[in-house]
Write an enzyme that holds these catalytic residues in place. Structure first.
Site, PDB file in Angstrom:
ATOM      1  N   ASP A  84     111.762 -25.399  67.340  1.00 52.90           N
ATOM      2  CA  ASP A  84     110.962 -26.632  67.356  1.00 52.90           C
ATOM      3  C   ASP A  84     109.711 -26.417  66.507  1.00 52.90           C
ATOM      4  OD1 ASP A  84     110.343 -29.252  68.106  1.00 52.90           O
ATOM      5  OD2 ASP A  84     109.207 -28.600  69.864  1.00 52.90           O
ATOM      6  N   ASP A  86     104.598 -21.813  71.356  1.00 51.90           N
ATOM      7  CA  ASP A  86     105.589 -22.627  72.067  1.00 51.90           C
ATOM      8  C   ASP A  86     107.027 -22.356  71.611  1.00 51.90           C
ATOM      9  OD1 ASP A  86     106.787 -24.376  73.739  1.00 51.90           O
ATOM     10  OD2 ASP A  86     105.949 -26.200  72.868  1.00 51.90           O
TER      11      ASP A  86
END
Length: 331
Positions: A203, A220
């Site tokens: 992502d 993340d």
């Protein structure tokens, strides 16, 4: 196996978060400052020793314990090999903790700024960093993380959307007609293109890249998975076709300082973009019962949203049949 709480975070009160931190002997002196995150609950705080931390409470019933631990091990391997990433802190030989239905992890807070999408000069360095992450990622495989493929990112979301009650009745037939056509075309393109899959960030949009002293740090890794290398590159492209060509050329110039790139994967950009659009729609649909989602995405249940989505999917079907993006000359 731990029992997980309701996925909507209804029981994750500030008091419970503080008790969870106390269970690993971490005591915030400041309040918990919420950071932008829809899938997890992420907060910044300063502890009694004036050290700034970020705590992430993972959404229950999303990832399994094995998947979360595999993500953490990947981050630790990357960090030990010199990659600049936000890796979970280890306490008593653990990085993943559990408290009253919630898995959580602790991270050092980075004093860094967000990456600007139009900063072409940083793309070479981002490419170098991604090349290093991929070189290390290619040395082993995930066994528990969800893979990036047509089934997980397209077929399953389309199947789930068929049961959605939020799609206007007047648009259901044309919407699923175009979704079926996209599934058929993308399945064919993936079947015709044999590519190597490696461990990815998964992502890698600009908000997940921070700049510290003009050096990129990646945060993340919640969606890390096995997939084609191009997945971590195409998301960083924006603007007109010439602008995308320049951005891609800069990224790959840096990337190939660290790791070889299979340029045949460029033909996967539009299929991956389409899969991301549809997967994102289903993500909102799936999370709608979480009170945070109607507040954040009120347009999701409007006719106008679904009309615009239908048009964008038609545009994607056209894009899938066009020649893939190429690099600028001399790159």
């Amino acid at each position: 196996m731990h029992m997980q709480a309701n996925f909507s975070y209804q029981s994750l009160t500030p008091e419970l978060q503080l008790d969870a931190l106390a269970s690993i002997a971490v005591y915030p002196e400041s309040g918990l400052i919420s950071l932008n995150s829809y899938e997890n609950r992420v907060s910044l705080f300063t502890d009694e020793n004036k050290i700034r931390y970020v705590v992430k409470f993972y959404r229950p019933q999303h990832w399994s314990e094995a998947q979360l631990k595999e993500e953490h091990r990947f981050c630790q391997v990357l960090e030990k090999n010199g990659c600049q990433i936000a890796s979970p802190i280890e306490i008593n030989q653990q990085t993943l903790f559990y408290f009253q239905g919630y898995y959580f992890a602790l991270f050092n807070s980075l004093s860094a700024r967000s990456m600007e999408l139009d900063n072409i000069d940083i793309l070479y360095d981002v490419g170098c960093a991604l090349g290093k992450i991929h070189r290390i990622g290619a040395q082993d495989s995930f066994k528990h993380r969800e893979p990036l493929n047509v089934q997980t990112m397209l077929s399953n979301p389309i199947k789930a959307l068929r049961t959605s009650t939020y799609i206007p009745k007047s648009l259901r037939n044309p919407l699923f007609s175009i979704l079926d056509a996209l599934e058929l075309e993308i399945t064919k393109q993936f079947d015709n293109h044999k590519h190597t899959t490696i461990r990815l960030h998964g992502d890698c949009h600009a908000s997940n890249i921070l700049l510290k002293n003009n050096s990129p740090y990646f945060v993340d890794f919640d969606d890390c998975k096995m997939g084609p290398a191009i997945q971590d590159l195409w998301i960083l492209l924006s603007g007109t076709k010439p602008e995308k060509q320049l951005q891609l050329s800069m990224l790959l110039e840096g990337y190939e300082e660290e790791f070889d790139f299979d340029r045949n994967q460029l033909c996967l950009i539009e299929p991956l973009r389409t899969m991301r659009i549809i997967s994102h729609v289903n993500w909102i649909n799936k999370r709608w019962s979480d009170p945070a989602f109607p507040l954040s995405f009120p347009w999701f249940i409007t006719d106008q949203y679904w009309k615009e989505l239908l048009q964008s999917l038609k545009d994607q079907l056209i894009a899938l049949k066009e020649a893939p993006i190429s690099l600028q000359p001399n790159y």
